[in-house]
Design an enzyme around this catalytic site. Sequence first.
Site, PDB file in Angstrom:
ATOM      1  N   SER A  76      11.202  85.817  61.756  1.00 29.17           N
ATOM      2  CA  SER A  76      12.222  84.898  61.213  1.00 29.17           C
ATOM      3  C   SER A  76      13.212  84.694  62.320  1.00 29.17           C
ATOM      4  O   SER A  76      13.509  85.374  63.490  1.00 29.17           O
ATOM      5  CB  SER A  76      12.751  85.581  60.010  1.00 29.17           C
ATOM      6  OG  SER A  76      13.608  86.510  60.526  1.00 29.17           O
ATOM      7  N   LYS A  77      14.142  83.492  62.349  1.00 30.06           N
ATOM      8  CA  LYS A  77      15.196  83.449  63.176  1.00 30.06           C
ATOM      9  C   LYS A  77      16.115  84.656  63.319  1.00 30.06           C
ATOM     10  O   LYS A  77      16.572  85.087  64.449  1.00 30.06           O
ATOM     11  CB  LYS A  77      16.209  82.230  62.760  1.00 30.06           C
ATOM     12  CG  LYS A  77      17.361  82.268  63.491  1.00 30.06           C
ATOM     13  CD  LYS A  77      17.822  80.656  63.477  1.00 30.06           C
ATOM     14  CE  LYS A  77      19.141  80.530  63.956  1.00 30.06           C
ATOM     15  NZ  LYS A  77      19.840  81.710  64.794  1.00 30.06           N
ATOM     16  N   ARG A  78      16.354  85.331  62.100  1.00 30.63           N
ATOM     17  CA  ARG A  78      17.137  86.521  62.057  1.00 30.63           C
ATOM     18  C   ARG A  78      16.633  87.640  63.037  1.00 30.63           C
ATOM     19  O   ARG A  78      17.476  88.560  63.926  1.00 30.63           O
ATOM     20  CB  ARG A  78      17.304  87.048  60.785  1.00 30.63           C
ATOM     21  CG  ARG A  78      18.683  87.171  60.367  1.00 30.63           C
ATOM     22  CD  ARG A  78      18.819  87.517  58.883  1.00 30.63           C
ATOM     23  NE  ARG A  78      18.256  86.608  58.059  1.00 30.63           N
ATOM     24  CZ  ARG A  78      17.301  86.774  57.041  1.00 30.63           C
ATOM     25  NH1 ARG A  78      17.289  88.115  56.721  1.00 30.63           N
ATOM     26  NH2 ARG A  78      17.039  85.858  56.228  1.00 30.63           N
TER      27      ARG A  78
ATOM     28  N   ASP B 155      17.672  86.807  66.531  1.00 23.06           N
ATOM     29  CA  ASP B 155      19.113  86.968  66.717  1.00 23.06           C
ATOM     30  C   ASP B 155      19.266  88.595  66.873  1.00 23.06           C
ATOM     31  O   ASP B 155      20.047  88.992  67.809  1.00 23.06           O
ATOM     32  CB  ASP B 155      19.893  86.475  65.466  1.00 23.06           C
ATOM     33  CG  ASP B 155      19.747  84.978  65.584  1.00 23.06           C
ATOM     34  OD1 ASP B 155      19.536  84.730  66.461  1.00 23.06           O
ATOM     35  OD2 ASP B 155      20.305  84.434  64.454  1.00 23.06           O
TER      36      ASP B 155
END
Length: 505
Positions: A262-264, A267
Amino acid sequence: MDNRRTRVRFAPSPTGPLHIGGVRTALYNYLFAGKQGGDLILRIEDTDTQRFVPGAEAYIVETFRWLNIPFDEGPGLGGSYGPYRQSERKPVYRRYVQQLLETEKAYYAFDTPEELEAKRAAVANFQYDASTRMQMRNSLTMSGEETRRRLEEGTGYVVRFRVEEGELIRVNDLVRGEVTVHSSVLDDKVLYKSSDGLPTYHLANVVDDRLMEITHVIRGEEWLPSAPLHVLLYRALGWEASMPQFAHLPLLLKPDGNGKLSKRDGDRLGFPVFPLAWSDDKGSEPSPGFREQGFLYEALLNFLALTGWNPGDDREILSRDEMMQCFDLAHCSKNGARFDYEKGKWFNHQYLRAKDNKALAELFLPLLKARGLEAEAEYVEKVVGLVKERAGSINELWEHGAFFFAPPDGYDEKTVKKRWKETSPQQLSELARVLASCERFDALSTEQTVKEWMESRAYAPGVILNALRLALTGEGKGPHLFDMTALLGREETLRRIHRAIEQLP
Ligand code: GLU
């Protein structure tokens, strides 16, 4: 079916930046089409007006321009199966909604959101299907007259697909093999909404695949649960014989732990999950992209190709043509594919060092410009030639080569402690005199002259050369010393030596 021309499509929804998994899906479609000598179509699936994000389509187009993946047909490209934006195909879908209603494969439903909500609250695991539809407000439970009256009055409605119970649905998936699902687990999916006059994803997707004569649907695993419904839709529309073949690609997994990337994760672990940087219009931090992180697009493609697929042998570095030649869906993994960013960097490094200096310099020049620096193309080419062995990305070319464009803005403290000796100022002044008087300044002659001088004075070469490196770069590392002096030139080399003598203890 077998002698049809191969046609595949990439069908993103413009709901935000393209996820890197979407890029891989497009790549596999591209490789597949290329291998078969078929067509690659871009279709924009923008029927969900709630999730539509302005700029997302342009982002998708820019991504494939950067990646150099050419579509044969698509919005703005033309082709004889258009329009290629679903929002521009309303009348087409309307026709098939009508057909499904007339053949009683679909029905009108008038349940209000409140009624549906109440039902869900009252019945655990409520599903709108064969077992419940007769309790609901729809054209199956109302008289024909009542239904007509409502439609004439303009009451809002949806059209639902009528899924019959007790049927075993088989999907032959080119990656996963045969998948079977019982029709009783499926619900009566909404196919069309009068509120916006648009079909939902399922209907639009199936109708367009058929009308665009798609032969293979290659898409992410998250769409596998939709496939049985799509099979039923093909059947209901009388298109079973020309149904495309399905291939559902393995999920991209987190580099660590379980679950979908995921994008998380990006990050959290410090890497991009989007091909290009993206900023939404809500003013939040822009999300990083592979391009802006200094990835070469060829490296990204090679890396993505090998995340979930293999060429059947242990080759890792493959050109686009090589990948195309051996692309085979049977070599896609059935299980999820771990997204290994470190491996991605490795690919980038391999491509970077193999890339010719002129092309690399062109990619590097914008980074210089962004810093307000200017340099001759030829000089930049030589710089990238010297530092590319060390760089993992275009951005790192700067990190390793900055001192070629400006004197160091400081000296690394640890290196100073270790490498700048008491004798260094005196030795370097002497060295400066030697360099000032050597006849030629190319790497070989300078090296020769300096060596002879060190020998004649019985100086320890390590001490002198380390101090010289510190003076030139501000650090203890870098390319071959005399390659640097040759490129910096006599004047600049001497200036930096004097500067170090002045500034260092
Ligand atoms: N519009 C869907 C998506 O955004 C397409 C799924 C498919 O390829 O059928 O991924």
